[in-house]
Design an enzyme around this catalytic site. Sequence first.
Site, PDB file in Angstrom:
ATOM      1  N   GLU A 159       0.805  -1.230   0.000  1.00 24.99           N
ATOM      2  CA  GLU A 159       0.000   0.000   0.000  1.00 24.99           C
ATOM      3  C   GLU A 159       0.837   1.278   0.000  1.00 24.99           C
ATOM      4  OE1 GLU A 159      -4.059  -2.026   1.736  1.00 24.99           O
ATOM      5  OE2 GLU A 159      -3.054  -0.581   3.036  1.00 24.99           O
ATOM      6  N   GLU A 270      -5.253  -8.269  -0.943  1.00 21.28           N
ATOM      7  CA  GLU A 270      -6.011  -8.079   0.297  1.00 21.28           C
ATOM      8  C   GLU A 270      -7.442  -7.728  -0.062  1.00 21.28           C
ATOM      9  OE1 GLU A 270      -4.830  -5.331   3.346  1.00 21.28           O
ATOM     10  OE2 GLU A 270      -2.714  -5.925   3.246  1.00 21.28           O
TER      11      GLU A 270
END
Lengths: 488, 472
Positions: A159, A270
């Site tokens: 991320e 995810e």
Amino acid sequence: MLPVEFRCCLTETTGDLPHFWEHTVGGSHATMGLRADWREQLRRCHDELGFGHVRFHGILSDGMGTLVDEQDQLLYSFFNADQMWDYLLSIGMKPFVELSFMPTALASGKTTAFNYQANVTHPKENTQWATLIHKLVAHWVERYGVDEIRTWFFEVWNEPNLKAFWPGSQESYFDFYRCTANTIKQVDATLQVGGPATAKDGWINEFLAFCEKVDAPVDFVSTHHYPTDALGTTDEDTETQLAISQRSIMRNWTQDTRRKCRGRALYYTEWNASSNPRDHLHDEPYTATVIVKTMMEAKGLVEGYSYWTFTDIFAENYFPAQPFQGGFGLLTIQGVAKPSYRAFELLHRLGSETCLVDGIHETVDAWVVRNSNAITVLICNQALPRHPIRTEHVKVQLTDISPPTDVYIERIDDDHANAKNAWLQMGKPQFPTPRQVEVLNVASQLVRETQTWKYENASAWLDVTLPPHSVAAVTLELSTSHHEGAMA
Amino acid sequence: MTSPLLTSEKLNDLQRESFAYFVNETNPANGLIADRTKAGTPASIAAVGLGLASYPVGVERGFLTREDAVDRTLTTLRFLRDAPQGKSATATGYKGFYYHFLDMQTGARFGNCELSTIDSTYAIAGMLAAAAYFTAESRSEHEIRSLADGLYRRVDWRWALDSGATVTHGWKPETGFLPDRWEGYSEALLLYILGLGSPTHPLADESYTAWTSTYKWRKIYDHEYLYSGPLFTHQLSHVWVDFRGIADEYMRDKCIDYFENSRRATYAQQQYAIHNPGQFKGYGKDCWGITSSDGPGWITCEVDGRERHFFHYAARGIPDGPDDGTIAPWAAAASLPFAPEIVLAALQDFDNLKLRMNNSYGYKATFNPTYPVTSAPADCWVSPCHLGLNQGPVVLMIENARSGLLWRLMRQCPYLVKGLHQAGFTGGWLGAESPRAWCTNASEMKPASGRAQRIAVPSNSRPSNEKQPDGV
């Protein structure tokens, strides 16, 4: 109340159903993987749910001791990482290697995330980082063989589009990616490397444009999303974020991201029913419905869809105490299966060919999946929080079917496969005894119940009642010889 | 977020009421269906097509008997077969196409209206749906199939190109082809597919490429989709074609299909109403449905201190307009298969506004809460008419959501399947067959092996508590 009707002609097939949800599952951070209970739960998930790879944070974080600065001398130790991979291979699994976080010895700053002090800054010198990556990957090639490593996936970082995980700029991440990917390819040109591992389906276009421009290798695209990423502000609480979302929003985002991948493989590394690590919905049948619907709607769009996470043995902020506290996991810390676990169990047992289903409803969806000796009718009744939903009576007609030899139903709802309900009924023990855990395990089971059916003129009819936020899987077993006769 | 949804019983009522239009607004002598509920109205060839496609729904839901449906269908098809085609003043059409509006009694061209390629397409599609449904071995049903086949083969799609790559909107005997062509995404998707599938006068393959090359992909309120402003343009081809999981080259490149595209277009409509850039009254999460339609009229007046411009017929659309606050409930209803969760909330809202009160055919064409009125049952301006072109999609798309009937029927239509293949569609229920897998002679055409030739409809599949519609 008129029944909801679905029809399916078993000879109107719509193609293969690869079990992409089994490709990878998420699992907290690396040091948790050295615990015996985490490992036992992972082995169980592999055996019962079919997960092939596992991905977690922090294989390079200080807690794993991969690289430390001892009196101005860089000391490499791959022992703990090897322990992790040795275990995975021993149970028939593989890593989806998230290369994170920055060893303090190489870090350009002190910004950290999570309670294990993951350093999220970029390296002081890319050359030192490249040296680490090269040594590490070359070591694994030597230890496990290049043919094995070619089946792994190397994902660069986690991320980077969130300041919490990458305080630097997009451009600095792209340079970091290029350095990392080229280094891995120097070890072996066919190892699989990808990124950008973003949150909210971010940066795909920019990332691929950059890599194309500088000729950086990209074997796959990885990114994340959660339904709570929807329209609106992040100031809202989780339920409000979900309420202002829309049904099938995950499919929309996946389609849009697939388009941006320009033919490359797409892995969601995810996802979950919400991004809140303490969301009561994670423990309830609602999440089972989200899993079934999201996975069945992603057919043909993704190569992998990694649920975050397989276990509540998870400590990004603090280690949870009680069994049902809204953790991400499919299993509680005691190993009790949640409704979400049972959803993946139903998905695992599905066949590999889908059939076309007619009938569209505002909360009920139905899929028909077949293999050579069985047909599964998978139905879920699902709506976002605060959206209208009620108990629905569903009628399913299957045509062009040979007489089933047996028909049974398995359910996930408030009263079925719902261990949290049992826990509430036993008075919410914070530290359940082994006996209580056993009771919870029994309550979590999928129970095979006889399903009544009617057969006439090569058609079968089923009647199923679905309460709100529920999943039902009806399996029709076929005699192999009859099946062969029908197909001739 | 807690809007109640229209119940399934009320949805069934809406479908039955909307269907009643086709029972009562048809000339039983020739099967022609009125364009609208207004004295002296001509027939609309589009309404005829939607009616032909609706009769099977009526049979399945118990709104009329199979015998009645067969009789109506045969009357219509025989009339169209026998009515003159040509350049004469009394012709019903030319080259197998039909004038948009026809005299209700004689079938002759009404006024100086255009021969319409798109409205003719709806008629042809309705015929093919009837042929796919009426499969019994009786003399009557055999004749239906034979007539529909002949009428489809009669259409000269290639002529409608006027030597260009894309299809013209139509033709007039006085002035020849209309200057406009079907370009830019719209309801004409079905036209191109049926044109490509013709065994007698097919469009060239490059016609489809020429058409898709005019597409515009846009992002509107966080929804990326193949753009067309009026909502009905995302619905009409879907009345007949099951686009779920099948895609042409354009949509394969976009990683969605036309069904998902219509879902996004529907959600964009809702978002437009929520944002309400024109500050129209009533617009919101449960009040949307902006499409080509009649409005209050060409009037400019002050409303609440603001000058407002109202239109009569206009191709209203989102997000660029034109828009005058006119909402078409039928257009929301016709999106039911794409987004039932928001459509049913809208339909309940329309019910709360009493838009179906005192209307024997369900929703009137449109309403406009912004336009000032002194008194009305719904407390706002409501169109005085029902239109056949609006009633049909309500009946048919409710059915496609409930049972997929039209989609199941047309998946069995070899012409449609051939057209889809010629247009480059693959995947889903089409499988991966190449265009060359199909013969060019209809008598040799067969669905893919293993697929049922006909849809068996068990006698007990009909809900037992269905009521006969009033007036039957």
